[in-house]
Design a protein around this motif. Structure first.
Motif, PDB file in Angstrom:
ATOM      1  N   LEU A 267      70.720 -85.735 -20.424  1.00  0.00           N
ATOM      2  CA  LEU A 267      71.177 -84.533 -19.727  1.00  0.00           C
ATOM      3  C   LEU A 267      72.284 -83.829 -20.518  1.00  0.00           C
ATOM      4  O   LEU A 267      72.282 -82.601 -20.648  1.00  0.00           O
ATOM      5  CB  LEU A 267      71.661 -84.885 -18.323  1.00  0.00           C
ATOM      6  CG  LEU A 267      70.575 -85.302 -17.334  1.00  0.00           C
ATOM      7  CD1 LEU A 267      71.194 -85.813 -16.036  1.00  0.00           C
ATOM      8  CD2 LEU A 267      69.622 -84.146 -17.047  1.00  0.00           C
ATOM      9  N   SER A 271      71.398 -80.251 -22.268  1.00  0.00           N
ATOM     10  CA  SER A 271      72.151 -79.144 -21.681  1.00  0.00           C
ATOM     11  C   SER A 271      72.982 -78.432 -22.738  1.00  0.00           C
ATOM     12  O   SER A 271      73.043 -77.196 -22.768  1.00  0.00           O
ATOM     13  CB  SER A 271      73.059 -79.649 -20.553  1.00  0.00           C
ATOM     14  OG  SER A 271      72.299 -80.165 -19.487  1.00  0.00           O
ATOM     15  N   PRO A 276      71.036 -75.354 -19.288  1.00  0.00           N
ATOM     16  CA  PRO A 276      71.027 -76.174 -18.064  1.00  0.00           C
ATOM     17  C   PRO A 276      69.739 -76.983 -17.945  1.00  0.00           C
ATOM     18  O   PRO A 276      68.635 -76.446 -18.084  1.00  0.00           O
ATOM     19  CB  PRO A 276      71.149 -75.129 -16.959  1.00  0.00           C
ATOM     20  CG  PRO A 276      71.885 -73.992 -17.599  1.00  0.00           C
ATOM     21  CD  PRO A 276      71.396 -73.956 -19.018  1.00  0.00           C
ATOM     22  N   THR A 277      69.897 -78.283 -17.670  1.00  0.00           N
ATOM     23  CA  THR A 277      68.772 -79.218 -17.727  1.00  0.00           C
ATOM     24  C   THR A 277      68.723 -80.067 -16.474  1.00  0.00           C
ATOM     25  O   THR A 277      69.746 -80.501 -15.965  1.00  0.00           O
ATOM     26  CB  THR A 277      68.915 -80.139 -18.953  1.00  0.00           C
ATOM     27  OG1 THR A 277      68.897 -79.344 -20.144  1.00  0.00           O
ATOM     28  CG2 THR A 277      67.787 -81.160 -19.013  1.00  0.00           C
ATOM     29  N   ARG A 278      67.510 -80.288 -15.994  1.00  0.00           N
ATOM     30  CA  ARG A 278      67.310 -81.249 -14.913  1.00  0.00           C
ATOM     31  C   ARG A 278      66.275 -82.270 -15.369  1.00  0.00           C
ATOM     32  O   ARG A 278      65.347 -81.951 -16.126  1.00  0.00           O
ATOM     33  CB  ARG A 278      66.868 -80.555 -13.620  1.00  0.00           C
ATOM     34  CG  ARG A 278      65.461 -80.014 -13.630  1.00  0.00           C
ATOM     35  CD  ARG A 278      65.100 -79.397 -12.288  1.00  0.00           C
ATOM     36  NE  ARG A 278      63.691 -79.007 -12.236  1.00  0.00           N
ATOM     37  CZ  ARG A 278      62.722 -79.802 -11.803  1.00  0.00           C
ATOM     38  NH1 ARG A 278      63.009 -81.025 -11.387  1.00  0.00           N
ATOM     39  NH2 ARG A 278      61.466 -79.395 -11.778  1.00  0.00           N
ATOM     40  N   ALA A 279      66.454 -83.495 -14.904  1.00  0.00           N
ATOM     41  CA  ALA A 279      65.524 -84.570 -15.232  1.00  0.00           C
ATOM     42  C   ALA A 279      64.653 -84.865 -14.028  1.00  0.00           C
ATOM     43  O   ALA A 279      65.104 -84.803 -12.884  1.00  0.00           O
ATOM     44  CB  ALA A 279      66.289 -85.831 -15.637  1.00  0.00           C
ATOM     45  N   SER A 280      63.392 -85.164 -14.275  1.00  0.00           N
ATOM     46  CA  SER A 280      62.469 -85.575 -13.218  1.00  0.00           C
ATOM     47  C   SER A 280      61.655 -86.757 -13.714  1.00  0.00           C
ATOM     48  O   SER A 280      61.531 -86.990 -14.923  1.00  0.00           O
ATOM     49  CB  SER A 280      61.548 -84.428 -12.797  1.00  0.00           C
ATOM     50  OG  SER A 280      60.743 -84.001 -13.883  1.00  0.00           O
ATOM     51  N   LEU A 330      62.459 -83.694 -19.195  1.00  0.00           N
ATOM     52  CA  LEU A 330      63.682 -82.904 -19.233  1.00  0.00           C
ATOM     53  C   LEU A 330      63.287 -81.431 -19.268  1.00  0.00           C
ATOM     54  O   LEU A 330      62.595 -80.991 -20.193  1.00  0.00           O
ATOM     55  CB  LEU A 330      64.522 -83.241 -20.468  1.00  0.00           C
ATOM     56  CG  LEU A 330      65.313 -84.555 -20.463  1.00  0.00           C
ATOM     57  CD1 LEU A 330      66.343 -84.556 -19.323  1.00  0.00           C
ATOM     58  CD2 LEU A 330      64.434 -85.774 -20.413  1.00  0.00           C
ATOM     59  N   GLU A 331      63.674 -80.710 -18.238  1.00  0.00           N
ATOM     60  CA  GLU A 331      63.356 -79.281 -18.153  1.00  0.00           C
ATOM     61  C   GLU A 331      64.637 -78.480 -18.371  1.00  0.00           C
ATOM     62  O   GLU A 331      65.564 -78.519 -17.562  1.00  0.00           O
ATOM     63  CB  GLU A 331      62.751 -78.942 -16.793  1.00  0.00           C
ATOM     64  CG  GLU A 331      62.322 -77.497 -16.678  1.00  0.00           C
ATOM     65  CD  GLU A 331      61.638 -77.184 -15.362  1.00  0.00           C
ATOM     66  OE1 GLU A 331      61.728 -76.028 -14.907  1.00  0.00           O
ATOM     67  OE2 GLU A 331      61.007 -78.106 -14.791  1.00  0.00           O
ATOM     68  N   SER A 332      64.692 -77.766 -19.483  1.00  0.00           N
ATOM     69  CA  SER A 332      65.888 -77.026 -19.881  1.00  0.00           C
ATOM     70  C   SER A 332      65.583 -75.533 -19.914  1.00  0.00           C
ATOM     71  O   SER A 332      64.523 -75.116 -20.392  1.00  0.00           O
ATOM     72  CB  SER A 332      66.358 -77.463 -21.272  1.00  0.00           C
ATOM     73  OG  SER A 332      66.519 -78.870 -21.345  1.00  0.00           O
TER      74      SER A 332
END
Length: 351
Positions: A267, A271, A276-280, A330-332
């Protein structure tokens, strides 16, 4: 809109000159069967097949040249099998029939030479409406094909000339328009802000930290402001990952071995480098379990897949499960403005 290719050494524009692309500073790169080979020969490679692709592009052997067997990273017996399948005019592309063995670690090794259908996975991105997407490390193209089917305008990049040639044959058999480029994720041969989306699966996990950070910086550069990167990475605290790490004494890894990152490291680095990054959760109990591949799996693997899918659904209600998943997405999102991006990236990767 034509693909904007640039020199991977100095990012100057390229122009066609015979069967090569040249930049104003004298750097030249071959084009083989319509695929630009934009690999640098002045840097260490992340994988040996990149050297083989450069050599194949220069030599262009006559026998089974379209297969480019030396660029596939396969055994001698697998090369012979690919040639035999090509001569038998198999319904499934001969290279894909062999490379399937490395598509999910060694889980599909039993399918080498026996592939009955081309397995196309489900891409976890919204439907595209002509947006541009770069697939980094496409291999024989199954994720690129998934993206094209979903409405994206796809460019597929890989250091293996043979894998790209196979991907192009498969895409053409499906009447899909995809651009293929032989290149290095650390030196993307594309102009700044060329893509709305960047996708990468089971690629950066094999890079050293330094090389992974270089590839992420290039991903950010190639993304348009507001663009999104979706990148699969392993989690060092995953249930299976801990077992794998223990087997090698918790060493960092070398060569093509998987490098495992903690969630906080991922993250922070993504980021700082992209935005800005979210993990799933991608999956548990492996790094490449896809529901769309169920028919390819042995019974034990199908049981793991069911358990993985159950835990992934649970993770949406029990967030701490994310931290024990083996594989993450990781979606950034790249901000509209990037201030001091280079310094932030270097700081994140140095920690």
């Amino acid at each position: 809109m034509a693909l904007a290719l640039v020199c991977p050494i100095d990012r100057s524009p390229l122009h066609a000159e015979g069967e090569a692309l040249r930049c104003p500073h004298g750097h030249s790169f071959p084009v083989v069967d319509g695929i630009p080979v934009l690999l640098r020969d002045d840097v260490a490679q992340t994988i040996g097949i990149a050297h083989a692709s450069r050599a194949a592009a220069d030599q262009r052997p006559a026998r089974h040249s379209s297969l480019y067997l030396e660029t596939l990273g396969i055994s001698e017996s697998e090369k012979k099998m690919a040639v035999a399948l090509a001569e038998a005019t198999s319904a499934i592309d001969p290279v894909a029939s062999v490379l399937i063995g490395a598509t999910n670690g060694l889980a599909y090794k039993h399918l080498i030479g026996r592939l009955a259908t081309v397995p196309i996975p489900e891409l976890r991105l919204p439907d595209g409406h002509g947006e541009s997407l770069l697939d980094i490390g496409c291999s024989w193209g199954r994720w690129s094909i998934a993206a094209a089917r979903k409405g994206y305008r796809v460019t597929a990049l890989d250091p293996s000339l043979g894998a790209l040639a196979a991907a192009r044959r498969i895409a053409r058999s499906m009447n899909l328009q995809i651009d293929f480029v032989c290149g290095d994720a650390r030196f993307l041969p594309f102009a700044d802000a060329s893509f709305d989306k960047v996708f990468s699966y089971s690629v950066l996990q094999h890079f050293s930290r330094e090389d992974a950070c270089a590839a992420l910086a290039e991903t950010s550069r190639a993304l348009a402001p507001g663009g999104v990167a979706l990148i699969q990475m392993p989690n060092a605290r995953g249930l299976r990952s801990l077992v794998q790490l223990a087997r090698r004494g918790f060493a960092e890894g070398s060569g093509f071995e998987v490098r495992y990152w903690r969630v906080d490291e991922l993250l922070r680095t993504f980021s700082a480098t992209i935005g800005p990054t979210r993990a799933s959760v991608h999956c548990f109990f492996g790094l490449g379990l896809e529901a769309s591949d169920a028919r390819l799996m042995t019974p034990p693997l199908r049981l793991l897949l069911r358990a993985s899918d159950m835990m992934r659904r649970m993770a949406s209600h029990v967030p701490p499960l994310l931290h024990v998943a083996d594989s993450l997405y990781l979606e950034s999102t790249k901000p509209q403005e990037r201030r001091a991006a280079r310094a932030a990236s270097e700081d994140a990767c140095a920690r």
